[in-house]
Design an enzyme around this catalytic site. Structure first.
Site, mmCIF file in Angstrom:
data_model
loop_
_atom_site.group_PDB
_atom_site.id
_atom_site.type_symbol
_atom_site.label_atom_id
_atom_site.label_comp_id
_atom_site.label_asym_id
_atom_site.label_seq_id
_atom_site.Cartn_x
_atom_site.Cartn_y
_atom_site.Cartn_z
ATOM 1 N N VAL A 107 0.825 -1.207 0.000
ATOM 2 C CA VAL A 107 0.000 0.000 0.000
ATOM 3 C C VAL A 107 0.857 1.253 0.000
ATOM 4 O O VAL A 107 0.606 2.211 -0.737
ATOM 5 C CB VAL A 107 -0.954 -0.010 1.219
ATOM 6 C CG1 VAL A 107 -1.656 1.333 1.350
ATOM 7 C CG2 VAL A 107 -1.949 -1.130 1.092
ATOM 8 N N ASP A 122 -4.301 35.745 -35.400
ATOM 9 C CA ASP A 122 -4.902 36.892 -36.067
ATOM 10 C C ASP A 122 -4.068 38.131 -35.754
ATOM 11 O O ASP A 122 -3.315 38.148 -34.774
ATOM 12 C CB ASP A 122 -6.322 37.130 -35.549
ATOM 13 C CG ASP A 122 -7.332 36.183 -36.176
ATOM 14 O OD1 ASP A 122 -7.098 35.762 -37.321
ATOM 15 O OD2 ASP A 122 -8.332 35.872 -35.522
ATOM 16 N N ASN A 150 3.924 6.943 4.549
ATOM 17 C CA ASN A 150 3.106 7.202 3.362
ATOM 18 C C ASN A 150 2.157 8.374 3.593
ATOM 19 O O ASN A 150 1.952 9.218 2.717
ATOM 20 C CB ASN A 150 2.314 5.939 3.027
ATOM 21 C CG ASN A 150 1.819 5.928 1.586
ATOM 22 O OD1 ASN A 150 2.578 6.185 0.676
ATOM 23 N ND2 ASN A 150 0.548 5.645 1.404
ATOM 24 N N ASP A 157 3.544 11.815 1.550
ATOM 25 C CA ASP A 157 3.013 11.689 0.196
ATOM 26 C C ASP A 157 2.114 12.841 -0.242
ATOM 27 O O ASP A 157 2.209 13.310 -1.370
ATOM 28 C CB ASP A 157 2.234 10.371 0.043
ATOM 29 C CG ASP A 157 3.129 9.276 -0.516
ATOM 30 O OD1 ASP A 157 4.360 9.448 -0.483
ATOM 31 O OD2 ASP A 157 2.602 8.253 -0.973
#
Length: 949
Positions: free
Chosen positions: A312, A359, A774, A778
């Site tokens: 995980v 343009d 994590n 993270d």
């Protein structure tokens, strides 16, 4: 009819007759429809009445899908295979806890469950931020409609249209609501969205004798269709779900958007990592079980939790959500710079543009059209003053006009241009504003400067119009004077108009337009064009009543009397030249495509640095004569295109794309829509652009400024760089976790790692510690990198090819190397404090693991600075992103808390560290920074002269 607009207290409310009007207004006389809706077509609704009806009927919108309830959106955050693994780990941990006699609190299960819930909440917050940003962008690109309210023309958001509004339709408008026409001139409407008929339908306000199918109701216009040609006015009869589009709204509900190439690549990387890491996790579990002779339920659960947590933690499952947030925030930043990107994934293409075809008028120039020269048979007049404030005088050779013939001719030219005109000039709070085309408005301003011209215009009343189209390059109006003398007045491109003229005005006389006079007129046009003036000619003729018995059409545009030509100046924008230089420095070629005279186009292009002195332009007529191969060769060399029609733009786009170019194309007219759709990035003008053009484009310029396009390209490159930054950071940090656990298990004996008190299995990090890493490292640092300012000069590198991968071989190498260094310093830190191993230490396994755990967290925090560039030092513009420093500080404080606070120590298996341990862990973690600095030195030498992101 004299009704100005119903008030709240008026009788004869609209509601009682709404059903009758809505049933089929095409069967009723438009005057009756207007009367039933209690509105005067000449004045429109009052603002107060329009507001009341809007409150009563609701916004003019189709019913949207009901919002997803918060609880369902939160539940959706748990619908991920890796989250299922974590929930399984919670169940296994609870079973093991129960099997061991319910002793104490199930720490592992509690912590993992808390991480899962917190991860879901963070995901929901990110999703809400992305949706909010996208909703804000949609409101910026919302369609607008021109209506008559309080007797004045106003532009309002289409969702504010109400029944009874007088809708003013012009070529290129998106029809905002169902409406009954009461006037139309050469009006043709594209109704494919309703009827499937590809050809535009000619509209006629006459009343139908019987009910006919939708596609044959010529007296109606419908919401969701587009004006392909002509002008008209209509009274709104239905809005929102009461419209024909609302009746089939179920068929038009938004479908799921296809993922962009970038999103597909991110998803592919996540899947690849998922499969790889699950395989590694299985190997780690097998090796761990074999090394530790796992034979009890408790030991088995520990190994299983380790493997699940590793899988995980190593997969950046939040990557797609972070990607959406970063794209949305980046696009909002673009919108703040007047570049509204309608689709998030278009940002990818922006950074890859190799050609910008622009343009001239209003984009490269200021679009402050001012008539400064009038050339007639008797000479030239200069008008002073610039912009739309009608201050200025008429001069001849620097002094007063003494020639009455010249004064008469100039007055007739300006008056004719002011009559053959659909613009409006207003003064509000001493500020002069225009409504409509700036070139047409220039005639209205000039008429104010010439008193005779104003008097002439007031003597005439318009009764019909042959509208301008890009193919005809002219427009005409049928007028009747106070003395009942009808006339046709035309204005347009001088070469086109002269081709329809047979005579010329000289003072009060009309003389034949012989070859000499025609050549003289054309020479005047060329002379003005060489001076960078845009030229428009004006002509007229008397009309017999018999000629208009069957209506006003192009058959009347013959044997005109030539009045003269005006020179209109539109100076280049001050910032355009710098923007073009930036584009060329970035490897982007700039083309000018205009309907102006070739001399004018080349002169402006030279001034802006698009071409060198002596360059030439290709005209639309020349383009028509080129074969496919010749066109490709021509577009490879030529950068200025003049006197082109919209269909030429499409050919130019196709020719450039066949050479491998990524083309950004600007446009404003309805006929530009095919070219904008065909271009890789269609750019519509937000001010002068038609609603149809805005719908076809992928980007809308809020200020019609070329510099904004280049700024958007820069911002697009920055956004793409930032995506690479957080992807590099997430993957390298997660690989650090994988390598730490894998090599920590394999080489546990070499570093002196043994099981601590109460532990049967030897692991370098606990499952809860991996999940903590994590969670802490993270999300917030990755989001902070997503709003990182420009580190390298993104305009110093060539455009990115669409085939370039976001994660190339060079990036993968860096990711793996940084991951290995993280694992090495983490395990070496543990070895420093453990007895035995490569380095002799004296601390307990708990202290060593906590120190290694802390080292890995800080190594990832140091890695945030590494990841900001592939080659530029982390110390370059080190303090330019306060959000990143805030994210790093937050992560550091969280790690201090998890190590030093007793409650968190129990949850995450840590123990307190003293100053020496903290200093050693942070110093070892900083090795990641120093290693990457050395790697970047090597890369800079290898890629000397080339900028990498």
């Amino acid at each position: 009819m004299t009704v100005r607009g119903a008030s709240t207290g008026q009788t004869g409310r609209v509601d009682s007759l709404a059903a009758t009007v809505a049933s089929d207004p095409s069967l009723r006389d438009p005057a009756d429809v207007a009367a039933e809706l209690n509105v005067d077509p000449a004045v429109g609704l009052s603002s107060a009445e329009a507001a009341r009806r809007l409150r009563e009927d609701g916004p003019n919108e189709l019913r949207a899908k009901p919002p997803v309830p918060l609880w369902r959106r939160l539940l959706a955050q748990f619908q991920h295979p890796l989250i299922y693994l974590l929930l399984g780990a919670v169940a296994i941990s609870l079973i093991a806890w129960a099997a061991e006699g319910h002793e104490g609190v199930p720490i592992d299960a509690t912590v993992i469950a808390a991480v899962v819930v917190l991860n879901a909440v963070l995901g929901l917050i990110q999703e809400n931020r992305a949706e909010t940003a996208v909703a804000a962008l949609k409101s910026m690109t919302e369609a607008a409609s021109t209506v008559l309210r309080d007797g004045e023309l106003r532009t309002v958001p289409s969702h504010e249209l109400v029944r009874g509004d007088i809708l003013v339709l012009n070529e290129g408008d998106a029809v905002g609501a169902d409406a009954r026409l009461f006037s139309a001139s050469a009006l043709r409407v594209q109704e494919a969205s309703l009827t499937g008929e590809s050809e535009a339908v000619t509209k006629d306000p006459s009343t139908l004798p019987r009910r006919v199918p939708l596609g044959d109701r010529r007296g109606m216009v419908y919401k969701g269709t587009a004006v392909a040609q002509g002008v008209g006015r209509a009274v709104v009869t239905a809005t929102g779900m009461a419209t024909e589009m609302g009746a089939i709204a179920g068929l038009l509900e938004a479908t799921e958007e296809e993922p962009s190439p970038l999103q597909r690549e991110i998803a592919g990387v996540s899947r690849l990592l998922g499969i790889t890491v699950v395989a590694i996790a299985v190997v780690v579990m097998v090796v761990t079980a074999a090394i530790n002779d796992v034979d009890t339920v408790s030991e088995f659960v520990t190994v299983l939790l380790l493997g699940v947590s590793l899988a995980v933690a190593a997969v950046p499952e939040g990557l797609p959500a972070i990607l959406s947030v970063v794209l949305a925030i980046g696009v909002q930043r673009m919108a703040a710079r007047n570049a509204v990107v309608k689709q998030l994934h278009s940002v990818e293409t922006l950074g890859s543009a190799t050609v910008i075809a622009s343009d001239k008028t209003g984009t490269l120039t200021k679009n402050e059209m001012t008539i400064q020269r009038i050339r007639t048979a008797s000479g030239e007049i200069e008008l002073t003053g610039v912009g739309y404030r009608p201050d200025g005088t008429a001069l001849h050779d620097g002094g007063e006009i003494t020639d009455p013939a010249l004064a008469t001719e100039a007055s007739m030219v300006v008056a004719g241009g002011a009559l053959a005109n659909n613009a409006a000039l207003y003064c509000r709070d001493d500020q002069w504003e225009i409504q409509g085309d700036p070139t047409e408005a220039a005639f209205l301003v000039a008429a104010h400067k010439l008193a005779d011209a104003t008097e002439r215009t007031q003597r005439y009343h318009r009764e019909g119009e042959i509208p301008f189209t890009s193919q005809r390059k002219m427009m005409s109006v049928f007028c009747r004077a106070d003395d009942d003398r009808p006339a046709l007045i035309a204005k347009g491109a001088p070469d086109v108009l002269l081709g329809r003229c047979a005579a010329m005005q000289v003072g009060d006389d009309v003389v034949p337009l012989d070859d000499a006079r025609r050549e003289r007129a054309l020479a005047d046009v060329d002379d003005l064009s060489r001076q960078a003036f845009r030229t428009l000619a004006v002509a007229y003729r008397r009309v017999d009543e018999a000629e208009v018995r069957d209506g006003v059409d192009e058959a009347l545009e013959h044997d005109l009397i030539y009045l003269g030509v005006v020179g209109i100046i539109d100076p280049p924008r001050d910032e355009a030249a710098d923007a073009i230089a930036d584009a060329r420095r970035a490897g982007i070629r700039v083309l000018m495509i205009t309907g102006d005279h070739p001399g004018t186009a080349v002169r402006i292009a030279e001034d802006l640095g698009i071409v060198e002195a002596g360059a030439s332009a290709i005209t639309g007529q020349q383009l028509d004569e080129l074969s496919g191969r010749e066109l490709i060769d021509a577009t490879a060399e030529t950068s200025v295109y003049a006197r082109v029609a919209p269909q030429h733009k499409l050919r130019i786009v196709d020719a450039l794309q066949s050479q491998g170019h990524i083309v950004a194309m600007t446009g404003d007219g309805v006929n530009d829509a095919p070219a904008l759709k065909s271009a890789d990035i269609g750019v519509a003008m937000g001010i002068t652009g038609t609603e149809v053009t805005k719908e076809a484009a992928k980007m809308v310029l809020g200020d019609d400024n070329f510099a904004t396009i280049v700024a958007a390209v820069r911002q697009g490159r920055i956004i793409f760089d930032n995506i690479k930054k957080f992807v590099r950071y997430l993957l390298s940090s997660n690989m650090g976790e994988v390598f730490t656990v894998f090599f920590g298990v394999v080489f546990a004996g070499f570093i002196g790692l043994t099981a601590g008190p109460g532990e049967a299995v030897v692991v370098p990090l606990l499952a809860t510690q991996i999940l903590w890493i994590n969670l802490v490292t993270d999300s917030t640092p990755a989001l902070a990198m997503g709003v990182d300012p420009e580190i390298d000069d993104v305009m110093m590198r060539p455009p990115r090819r669409l085939t370039d991968r976001i994660i190339d071989r060079q990036m993968w190498t860096g990711i793996l190397l940084i991951g290995l260094v993280m694992a090495a310093v983490t395990l070496l830190t543990m070895d420093m404090f453990l007895p035995g191993g490569l380095i002799e230490g004296s601390d307990s396994p708990e202290v060593a693991r906590t120190a290694g755990f802390t080292t890995l967290v800080f190594a990832q925090l140091f890695n945030t600075f590494n990841s900001r560039s592939e080659t530029t030092s982390a110390f370059h513009r080190l303090f330019s992103n306060p959000w990143l420093w805030g994210a790093v500080a937050l992560g550091a404080l969280a790690q201090i808390a998890v190590v030093q606070l007793p409650l968190l120590q129990a949850a995450f298996g840590t123990t307190g560290l003293d100053f020496a341990h903290w200093a050693a862990a942070i110093a070892m973690a900083s090795a990641v920074l120093w290693f990457d600095e050395l790697r970047k030195v090597v890369l800079r030498r290898r890629y000397s002269g080339r900028v990498l992101s």
